[in-house]
Design a protein around this motif. Structure first.
Motif, short mmCIF file in Angstrom:
data_model
loop_
_atom_site.label_atom_id
_atom_site.label_comp_id
_atom_site.label_asym_id
_atom_site.label_seq_id
_atom_site.Cartn_x
_atom_site.Cartn_y
_atom_site.Cartn_z
N LEU A 23 35.63 95.27 -10.81
CA LEU A 23 36.56 96.21 -10.20
C LEU A 23 35.80 97.22 -9.37
O LEU A 23 34.69 97.64 -9.75
CB LEU A 23 37.40 96.94 -11.26
N ARG A 63 35.48 90.23 -15.03
CA ARG A 63 36.32 90.86 -14.01
C ARG A 63 35.54 92.02 -13.41
O ARG A 63 35.01 92.87 -14.13
CB ARG A 63 37.64 91.37 -14.60
N GLN A 95 39.93 94.04 -7.22
CA GLN A 95 39.60 93.29 -8.42
C GLN A 95 39.29 91.84 -8.05
O GLN A 95 39.87 91.29 -7.11
CB GLN A 95 40.78 93.29 -9.40
N THR A 96 38.39 91.24 -8.81
CA THR A 96 38.14 89.82 -8.67
C THR A 96 37.63 89.26 -9.98
O THR A 96 37.11 90.02 -10.82
CB THR A 96 37.14 89.53 -7.53
N GLU A 129 44.04 92.09 -5.60
CA GLU A 129 43.24 91.00 -6.17
C GLU A 129 42.62 90.20 -5.03
O GLU A 129 43.31 89.80 -4.09
CB GLU A 129 44.12 90.09 -7.02
N CYS A 187 46.56 98.31 -6.27
CA CYS A 187 45.69 97.25 -6.77
C CYS A 187 45.72 96.05 -5.83
O CYS A 187 46.79 95.69 -5.32
CB CYS A 187 46.11 96.81 -8.18
#
Length: 547
Positions: A87, A85, A100-101, A36, A34
């Motif tokens: 993804l 969010r 992800q942001t 970010e 993951c």
């Protein structure tokens, strides 16, 4: 590049591009890594990933909170509680990376994020799907037309947001959706052929708009999403068992694969490990599903070019196969055979012997049949060289399954990112390079034979023990990722839990999101009468992209 080296190189490239990358919880969406990202760096990260050859496996959004932040809201409001969010899943060599942001929701303002479509054309419709349902805009997206939006919603209605009622807000009859702006080719002798969305057969609704000169197809454009059953909205608030039942109905011909993907995502979120016998039984169900669908499609492809003999024989064999599924597992399509933590049905000693006999009987029946299909002059004349999907197009769009394998792309989750019990059994992956209808038929035939072999190996080592364990309720906010090789290819599933073990977000991604655009490319240079066989050789799921 050795295993995991690509991830280090990717992070290094982000640093070189002056993108600020932050590692997320490495366990949150296992087995994926993951990462970010700041929203401003989203599009650039996609461009870097494409340059490195990572495959895009899908993009989706997770609306958090109940709606946009109103002016004068309390200062204690968290951005995470009023945001979307986003993804995206990337794959390289069987390893997965989740980007992800967070995009904040601000009063009277549409959230904006850079688009991955310029670097990854296969995610075009996934981004438009997210745009229609949540209101997020993807900056520099090459196509600003709506995709899933219905006339029943106003321009400011976004059904996936929490403040939109599941029954909708429209009173009265919804106007017909007749104004979609298809792209047109101009020129002497160029004409249009509209096909669908209502068809003469029993297929689901889908519109195909051809631009042709004589019989030669110059352009094909698809319009899907006519039904929009609200799968993602219907999932909210369900318990795990209820989500499993819903997942099994996303695309009815892939009920086992979708249920398994949902189960895998929820079990990872909950830290639940189903017993070994349950995992082997899930694989047996999934391989039976693969064989049944391939048999049906092989016969249908032959029937589309007038070779009814193969169609009749494949239909007969498929019917016998599905009747056995009904007798042993309670349903012809094996719906509701999986449960969170395991499976619903065990195999008795009698059923074990019957399966062995069935496998041998089917293998004996299909060998001469497949020999005919593989080398018959009338079939060769219609299938070889028809509907060629170049490997470059398959790669650019992110095709998996038999469509990708027929064009030289051999990715298969069972082998390349194995999950139990496939991590304990050899998975033979067929490969063809011609990319035409004949190659897609040969891949399907080889997959049937490989699945029959695998079914016997799974029975050889079928573990003893329980078929299910109690499913513990995950904590609020727990997330899980499911990655399953369905008969069409890679199925992805994302789940986030709310309080009391209820579902807050469910997103299933069918491989057809990438193979439907492939149909638009492979039809170029073919004649209009060859469209049915090209279409059947791809056989994208209408329901799988009409959530």
């Amino acid at each position: 590049m050795s295993r995991f080296d690509w991830l280090s190189e990717f992070l290094a490239r982000l640093e070189d591009e002056h993108l600020i990358a932050r590692h997320g919880d490495a366990r949150a969406l296992a087995p994926a890594h993951c990462l970010e990202l700041d929203a401003d760096d989203w599009a650039e990260a996609g461009r870097v990933a494409a340059e490195m050859g990572l495959r895009h496996a899908g993009v989706w959004v997770d609306p958090l909170g109940s709606g946009p932040i109103e002016r004068g809201a309390e200062r204690g409001t968290k951005v995470e509680d009023q945001a979307i969010r986003v993804l995206a899943c990337l794959e390289h060599g069987g390893d997965y990376l989740i980007l992800q942001t967070l995009v904040p929701l601000v009063a009277q303002t549409r959230p904006v994020l850079g688009s991955h479509t310029p670097a990854y054309p296969g995610v075009d419709r996934l981004e438009r799907h997210a745009q229609d349902l949540t209101g997020i805009r993807f900056r520099r997206h090459p196509d600003d037309r709506r995709w899933i939006r219905h006339q029943a919603w106003s321009a400011e209605d976004f059904p996936l947001r929490a403040d939109f009622p599941i029954e909708g807000r429209s009173a009265g009859r919804t106007p017909a959706d007749v104004d979609y702006p298809f792209t047109r080719i101009q020129g002497n002798g160029v004409y249009e052929i509209p096909v669908g969305p209502v068809h003469a057969g029993i297929i689901e609704p889908g519109h195909f708009r051809f631009q042709a000169a004589g019989e030669d197809v110059l352009r094909l454009e698809e319009r899907l999403g006519y039904v929009h059953r609200g799968i993602e909205k219907l999932a909210v608030g369900r318990d795990p068992q209820g989500l499993m039942r819903l997942a099994g109905r996303v695309s009815g011909d892939s009920t086992v694969a979708y249920a398994w993907a949902a189960a895998q995502a929820m079990e990872r979120a909950a830290g639940c490990a189903p017993p070994p016998r349950a995992m082997s039984l899930r694989a047996i169900l999934a391989e039976r599903e693969r064989i049944a669908n391939h048999l049906g499609d092989i016969g249908a492809i032959c029937n589309d070019v007038g070779f009814a003999f193969a169609h009749v024989q494949c239909a007969r064999l498929r019917e016998q196969w599905q009747r056995r599924s009904a007798a042993l597992f309670g349903h012809r399509l094996m719906m509701d055979t999986l449960v969170p933590g395991g499976v619903a049905h065990d195999l008795s000693e009698t059923a074990f012997r019957e399966l062995r006999l069935d496998h041998a009987a089917l293998h004996k029946a299909i060998e001469p049949l497949f020999d005919i299909v593989d080398d018959h002059p009338s079939l060769d004349d219609r299938l070889i060289g028809t509907g060629i999907l170049a490997q470059a197009d398959a790669r650019a769009l992110g095709c998996t399954g038999y469509v990708g394998k027929a064009s030289g792309m051999t990715f298969d989750v069972r082998r390349d990112s194995p999950y139990a019990p496939y991590d304990q059994v050899r998975v033979d992956i067929p490969k063809e390079t011609a990319g035409d209808v004949a190659a897609r038929v040969r891949v399907r035939m080889k997959e049937v034979l490989a699945s029959l072999w695998m079914l016997d190996r799974l029975l050889d080592v079928l573990p003893e023990g329980e078929i299910a364990v109690p499913f513990p309720l995950p904590e609020e906010g727990a997330v899980g990722l499911g990655l399953i090789e369905g008969w069409r290819g890679e199925i992805l599933c994302f789940v986030r839990f709310a309080e009391e073990g209820r579902i807050a977000r469910y997103f299933p991604r069918d491989p057809s999101w990438f193979t439907w655009p492939a149909l638009e490319r492979l039809i170029h240079g073919n004649i209009v009468p060859d469209f049915p066989v090209c279409n059947k050789s791809v056989n994208g799921s209408y329901a799988g992209v009409d959530l």
